[in-house]
Scaffold this motif. Structure first.
Motif, mmCIF file in Angstrom:
data_model
loop_
_atom_site.group_PDB
_atom_site.id
_atom_site.type_symbol
_atom_site.label_atom_id
_atom_site.label_comp_id
_atom_site.label_asym_id
_atom_site.label_seq_id
_atom_site.Cartn_x
_atom_site.Cartn_y
_atom_site.Cartn_z
ATOM 1 N N CYS A 142 -7.505 46.584 -62.594
ATOM 2 C CA CYS A 142 -7.636 47.674 -61.626
ATOM 3 C C CYS A 142 -7.422 47.094 -60.227
ATOM 4 O O CYS A 142 -8.190 46.231 -59.781
ATOM 5 C CB CYS A 142 -9.013 48.310 -61.739
ATOM 6 N N ASN B 208 -11.869 52.480 -58.327
ATOM 7 C CA ASN B 208 -12.064 53.620 -59.221
ATOM 8 C C ASN B 208 -12.161 54.931 -58.437
ATOM 9 O O ASN B 208 -12.439 54.931 -57.232
ATOM 10 C CB ASN B 208 -13.351 53.430 -60.033
ATOM 11 N N TYR B 209 -11.922 56.016 -59.145
ATOM 12 C CA TYR B 209 -12.122 57.329 -58.523
ATOM 13 C C TYR B 209 -13.594 57.464 -58.164
ATOM 14 O O TYR B 209 -14.469 57.128 -58.962
ATOM 15 C CB TYR B 209 -11.725 58.452 -59.485
ATOM 16 N N CYS C 254 -9.726 54.073 -63.134
ATOM 17 C CA CYS C 254 -9.018 53.327 -62.098
ATOM 18 C C CYS C 254 -7.871 54.125 -61.486
ATOM 19 O O CYS C 254 -7.120 54.791 -62.199
ATOM 20 C CB CYS C 254 -8.486 52.017 -62.688
ATOM 21 N N LYS C 255 -7.745 54.051 -60.170
ATOM 22 C CA LYS C 255 -6.672 54.761 -59.474
ATOM 23 C C LYS C 255 -5.306 54.150 -59.771
ATOM 24 O O LYS C 255 -4.311 54.858 -59.839
ATOM 25 C CB LYS C 255 -6.925 54.740 -57.968
ATOM 26 N N ASP C 256 -5.270 52.840 -59.954
ATOM 27 C CA ASP C 256 -3.992 52.170 -60.220
ATOM 28 C C ASP C 256 -4.239 50.868 -60.983
ATOM 29 O O ASP C 256 -5.008 50.022 -60.539
ATOM 30 C CB ASP C 256 -3.275 51.863 -58.893
ATOM 31 N N MET D 240 -8.617 63.097 -62.156
ATOM 32 C CA MET D 240 -8.786 61.943 -61.249
ATOM 33 C C MET D 240 -10.255 61.806 -60.826
ATOM 34 O O MET D 240 -10.615 61.887 -59.652
ATOM 35 C CB MET D 240 -7.880 62.091 -60.024
#
Length: 229
Positions: free
Chosen positions: A174, A178-179, A165-167, A143
């Motif tokens: 996205c 982003n992380y 991208c986190k999700d 992550m």
């Protein structure tokens, strides 16, 4: 006739060798776990970064075999077997010590080598499938994004990968940013955590080895004295 002190040493050595055999299994297990965990990111690691767990696995196998030699030598009261056992233990101890010193010396070069590899690998993300696969796996698993952060991609004039991208929604958009952590810091922490485990296991085994060497030498000396009477 076997003296009381000799009998005590013999059974102590036999007991220590049982512990030693179990410790060999422990070393093999610890080395395999670390190799499996860190090896997942081996694409960014130099071969010498993975050498320590491999050496420990081999040492664990040898220790397990040597433990049986020690048990057999103690029960049979064989001077030659006990002497061979002590020498083998000493050789393994020296090898482990050398690996530990090499790992400590290499630690100063580790961060620079890892960061350099990550930066050069990033440049070929969109042109090399193996590099892309390695980065995607690392960013998803840890992550993280980029070397030090997401801006590393834009600084290199590259589009930030979806795996940063986190999700991502169904339209591949996205939706949650982003992380923000870079992969270098995450990988470094992962390796250091596993190194701590290996150091702890190595120190514990070293104490058992030294005890085994001392007991084997004492018993061998007692057997030699008994034989000289």
């Amino acid at each position: 006739m076997e003296s009381c002190g000799m009998s005590i040493i013999k059974y102590l050595l036999f007991f220590f060798n049982l512990i030693f055999a179990i410790s060999g299994i422990g070393i093999i297990t610890a080395g395999a776990i670390v190799l499996s965990d860190v090896g997942e990111f081996s694409h960014f690691m130099e071969n010498r970064m993975l050498a320590t767990p491999i050496v420990l696995i081999v040492a664990g196998v040898i220790i397990f075999i040597i433990a049986f030699l020690g048990c057999f030598g103690a029960i049979r009261e064989s001077y030659s077997l006990l002497l061979a056992f002590a020498i083998f233990l000493l050789v393994i101890f020296v090898i482990e010590l050398a690996v530990g010193i090499a790992a400590a010396v290499f630690k100063s070069d580790f961060e620079e080598a890892l960061k350099s590899t990550l930066k050069s690998s990033m440049k070929t993300y969109y042109t090399n499938n193996s590099e892309k696969s390695a980065w995607d796996n690392t960013q998803k698993t840890l992550m993280c994004c980029g070397v030090d952060g997401p801006t590393d991609w834009t600084k290199s004039q590259l589009v930030i990968p979806d795996t940063c991208c986190k999700d991502i929604n169904k339209t591949a958009t996205c939706v949650s940013g982003n992380y923000d952590k870079g992969c270098f810091a995450k990988l470094k922490l992962r390796v250091e955590e596993k190194a701590t485990v290996l150091i702890g296991v190595g120190i514990g085994i070293a104490f058992v080895q030294v005890a085994g060497i001392v007991l084997a030498c004492l018993l061998a000396a007692s057997i030699k004295r008994e034989g000289a009477k």
